[in-house]
Design a protein around this motif. Structure first.
Motif, PDB file in Angstrom:
ATOM      1  N   TYR A 176       0.824  -1.212   0.000  1.00 62.90           N
ATOM      2  CA  TYR A 176       0.000   0.000   0.000  1.00 62.90           C
ATOM      3  C   TYR A 176       0.862   1.269   0.000  1.00 62.90           C
ATOM      4  CZ  TYR A 176      -3.704  -3.311   0.709  1.00 62.90           C
ATOM      5  OH  TYR A 176      -4.581  -4.373   0.545  1.00 62.90           O
ATOM      6  N   THR A 204      -1.771  -1.616  -4.031  1.00 63.21           N
ATOM      7  CA  THR A 204      -1.406  -0.652  -5.080  1.00 63.21           C
ATOM      8  C   THR A 204       0.043  -0.764  -5.524  1.00 63.21           C
ATOM      9  OG1 THR A 204      -0.967   0.959  -3.319  1.00 63.21           O
ATOM     10  CG2 THR A 204      -3.144   1.035  -4.369  1.00 63.21           C
ATOM     11  N   HIS A 205       0.852  -1.533  -4.779  1.00 65.16           N
ATOM     12  CA  HIS A 205       2.288  -1.604  -5.079  1.00 65.16           C
ATOM     13  C   HIS A 205       2.747  -3.065  -5.121  1.00 65.16           C
ATOM     14  CE1 HIS A 205       1.859   2.573  -3.901  1.00 65.16           C
ATOM     15  NE2 HIS A 205       3.081   2.824  -4.336  1.00 65.16           N
ATOM     16  N   VAL A 244      -4.052  -3.967  -7.756  1.00 61.39           N
ATOM     17  CA  VAL A 244      -4.752  -3.261  -8.830  1.00 61.39           C
ATOM     18  C   VAL A 244      -4.167  -3.693 -10.170  1.00 61.39           C
ATOM     19  CG1 VAL A 244      -5.338  -1.281  -7.380  1.00 61.39           C
ATOM     20  CG2 VAL A 244      -3.171  -1.294  -8.651  1.00 61.39           C
ATOM     21  N   PRO A 247      -0.172  -2.054 -10.851  1.00 60.84           N
ATOM     22  CA  PRO A 247       0.450  -1.639  -9.588  1.00 60.84           C
ATOM     23  C   PRO A 247       1.734  -0.867  -9.816  1.00 60.84           C
ATOM     24  CG  PRO A 247       0.876  -3.953  -9.992  1.00 60.84           C
ATOM     25  CD  PRO A 247      -0.092  -3.511 -11.056  1.00 60.84           C
ATOM     26  N   ARG A 248       2.037   0.006  -8.894  1.00 60.12           N
ATOM     27  CA  ARG A 248       3.296   0.732  -8.929  1.00 60.12           C
ATOM     28  C   ARG A 248       4.403  -0.114  -8.296  1.00 60.12           C
ATOM     29  NH1 ARG A 248       0.755   5.969  -6.181  1.00 60.12           N
ATOM     30  NH2 ARG A 248      -0.975   4.521  -5.942  1.00 60.12           N
ATOM     31  N   ALA A 460      -5.579   3.779   3.192  1.00 54.64           N
ATOM     32  CA  ALA A 460      -6.217   2.887   2.212  1.00 54.64           C
ATOM     33  C   ALA A 460      -7.437   2.207   2.815  1.00 54.64           C
ATOM     34  CB  ALA A 460      -5.206   1.854   1.718  1.00 54.64           C
TER      35      ALA A 460
END
Length: 494
Positions: A176, A204-205, A244, A247-248, A460
Motif C-alpha cells: 500500500y 497498489t504496489h 490493482v 500496480p506501482r 487505504a
C-alpha cells in the motif's frame, strides 16, 4: 470515530485523512496519549485538551464507555460514534513476545496467562455499548494462531451476536505504498443493517518479499478453516486482496530517506551523549530532489511540513559499532557483522605482534580489552536480525516496538554516515507525515513509531471503508476531499 489502544495515532491518522474526525482516543502510555492529543486535539481549549491528553487504562472501572464519552462531552454515548478503530496490545500474541514471556515467567505457556492477551474484551465492550456503524481491529498475524487457537474467529462470533457482518485478512504495508514490509492482521465489521459485507482494499504496489515472509504467513494461517460447500464450520477469513491492474513499484528505503540531511556528528567527535530532545530544527537536504513518496509526506493534508525537522536525532553508540556499520554491505545481518568484527580483531592482534614482538596472550585482561574494542558481546548464533543494514533499493524490514531500546535492526544504508536510523527516518519508514509531532524524547518516540500502524495503510483502509458505507447508505457520504466530516450514525440505518 474513537480510537482504542490509540498509541501515537497511526491507525486513526489514515482514517483522519480519509475524512474521519476523532471524538477521542484511549491510550495507557502517558507520552503516547500526549502525542495523540497534540496531533488530533491540539486546537482544543486547555481544559478539553487535558481531558484528551490523559492516559487511560481501558480495563479500569472509571474508563467504561459511557463514563469516557461523558468526559469527552458526549452524554448520549450510543449516538455519537460512527466508527471504532484500534489494535489491542499484541505481546502475548506475537511469537517474539511469547518467547520473552516464557523467559520471564519460566513457564512454557506463560503467554496464555498474560492479561494483555484479553484486551480485545474491553474493545468488544466499547462496540457493544456504543454500537458504531463499523469497526476496524488491527493486530499481529499470530492472533490467528494463539496457542493453536484462532482468536479472530472467537472475536467474530461475538461481533456477529452484536449484529455485525465480519471479515478478516492479512495485509502487508508495502503493498500500500509504505517503504516497510510489515504484515498485520486486520478485522473489519459493518453492522448488518447497512446491508453490505466488509471487504478490503486492493494493493497498489508490487513487492518482492523475502522467503521468510511467506513462511511466517503460513504459520499464522495454520488454523484457518477454509470455506467449503456444506461445511458446518465457516471461516470469516478472506484471502489477501490482489493488486490493482497496474500496480506501482514498491517504495524503497532510499525513496523514503534520501532528502533528509546526513548525520555525521558521531564520526566527527562532536556528538553529545544524553537524552535526545526535539528542540533543534534542521532543514531538508540541500540539492536533493525528494521522491514522490517524500513529497507526499511533506504535504500530508493537515500535517504539512514546516520545513524544519525537529526529531532527526539518532542514538549515540560506540566507535566499535560505527566501524562495523561502515564495513557492512546492504542486507548484511549480525552474523556477518560478527565475522567482520572477528577479522578486525585478529588484524589488530597481528599488528600488535609486529609492533611489539607478540600480542597479548588470550584470556588476559589486555586481550579481553582489545577484543571488546572490536567484537560486540552478543551471541551471533541467536537472533541474526538483531543487526541489519538496510537495502536502499527495497522496502525496510518490519520496525519493531523495541526501537525504543535498540535500533540496530535498521542501520542506515549510507556507509558514509555509519549509524542507525533517526526518529524522523523511522517515522518516514512508517509513513508518518513530516508535520506529525511526537512528544517526549528519542526513546519514547521510537517506541511510539514502532508500535504504530502505518498511516498510509490505514488511509487505504479508511478510504475503502468510507466508500463502502457511502455505497450502503441512500444518502451517500461526501468523500470528495480530506478532512470531510461525516454525520453518520447507526440510527441512520435503523
Amino acid at each position: 470515530m474513537i480510537d482504542l489502544f490509540a498509541g501515537a495515532g497511526g491507525l486513526f491518522l489514515g482514517f483522519h485523512r480519509a475524512g474521519g474526525r476523532s471524538v477521542g482516543g484511549i491510550e495507557f502510555d502517558p507520552l503516547a496519549a500526549l502525542t495523540y492529543a497534540t496531533n488530533f486535539h491540539g486546537e482544543s481549549p486547555a481544559d478539553e485538551f487535558a481531558v484528551h491528553a490523559k492516559a487511560r487504562d481501558i480495563t479500569a472501572q472509571e474508563n467504561e464507555p459511557a463514563a469516557v464519552m461523558a468526559q469527552w462531552g458526549h452524554s448520549e454515548a450510543g449516538t455519537e460514534v460512527d466508527v471504532i478503530v484500534g489494535g489491542p496490545p499484541c505481546p502475548a500474541f506475537a511469537r517474539v513476545g511469547r518467547a520473552k514471556l516464557r523467559e520471564i515467567n519460566q513457564h512454557p505457556e506463560a503467554f496464555r496467562q498474560d492479561p494483555r492477551a484479553k484486551l480485545y474484551l474491553p474493545y468488544l465492550r466499547y462496540v457493544e455499548t456504543l454500537a458504531p456503524v463499523a469497526l476496524v481491529m488491527e493486530n499481529v498475524p499470530d492472533i490467528l494462531n494463539y496457542g493453536g487457537h484462532n482468536l479472530a474467529e472467537e472475536i467474530c462470533d461475538t461481533l456477529e451476536e452484536f449484529g455485525y457482518r465480519t471479515a478478516y485478512t492479512l495485509l502487508n504495508a508495502a503493498n500500500y505504498g509504505v517503504p516497510q514490509m510489515r504484515e498485520r492482521f486486520f478485522l473489519m465489521a459493518i453492522h448488518e443493517r447497512v446491508g453490505i459485507h466488509p471487504t478490503f482494499p486492493l494493493g497498489t504496489h508490487k513487492v518482492d518479499f523475502p522467503p521468510g515472509y511467506e513462511g511466517s504467513r503460513q504459520v499464522a494461517l495454520k488454523h484457518i478453516v477454509p470455506a467449503a460447500p456444506f461445511q458446518s464450520v465457516r471461516s470469516r477469513f478472506v484471502e489477501t486482496p490482489r493488486l490493482v491492474q497496474r500496480p506501482r513499484m514498491a517504495v524503497t528505503v532510499e525513496d523514503a530517506l534520501r532528502d533528509l540531511p546526513p548525520i555525521t556528528a558521531h564520526l566527527e567527535g562532536t556528538d553529545k551523549r544524553g537524552a535526545r530532545r526535539f528542540n533543534l530544527g534542521v532543514p531538508y537536504r540541500d540539492g536533493v530532489k525528494p521522491s514522490v513518496y517524500a513529497r507526499e509526506l511533506r504535504a500530508w493534508p493537515g500535517f504539512a511540513s514546516s520545513g524544519q525537522l525537529r526529531d532527526h536525532v539518532t542514538r549515540s553508540l560506540s566507535n566499535r559499532d560505527y566501524r562495523l556499520f561502515r564495513l557492512m554491505k546492504a542486507g548484511d545481518d549480525y552474523p556477518r557483522a560478527y565475522e567482520l568484527a572477528e577479522r578486525l580483531f585478529h588484524e589488530e592482534l597481528a599488528r600488535l605482534a609486529g609492533r611489539e614482538g607478540k600480542p597479548p596472550r588470550e584470556g588476559t585482561n589486555a586481550w579481553e580489552a582489545i577484543r571488546a574494542e572490536y567484537v560486540p558481546p552478543y551471541d551471533h548464533t541467536k537472533f541474526p536480525n538483531k543487526w541489519r543494514k538496510m537495502e536502499p533499493d527495497a522496502p525496510a524490514r518490519t520496525l519493531m516496538a523495541h526501537l525504543g531500546k535498540d535500533t540496530y535492526s535498521h542501520i542506515h544504508y549510507d556507509s558514509a554516515q555509519a549509524r542507525v536510523i533517526s526518529v524522523r527516518e523511522a517515522a518516514r519508514l512508517q509513513s508518518f507525515p513530516d508535520g506529525f509531532i511526537f512528544k517526549g524524547t528519542m526513546n519514547p518516540a521510537f517506541r511510539q513509531i514502532g508500535n504504530s500502524v502505518p498511516p498510509l495503510l490505514s488511509f487505504a483502509l479508511g478510504k475503502h471503508l468510507f466508500g463502502l458505507l457511502g455505497a450502503g447508505n441512500e444518502a451517500e457520504l461526501p468523500l470528495t476531499k480530506p478532512g470531510t466530516v461525516h454525520q453518520l450514525s447507526l440510527g441512520d440505518y435503523l
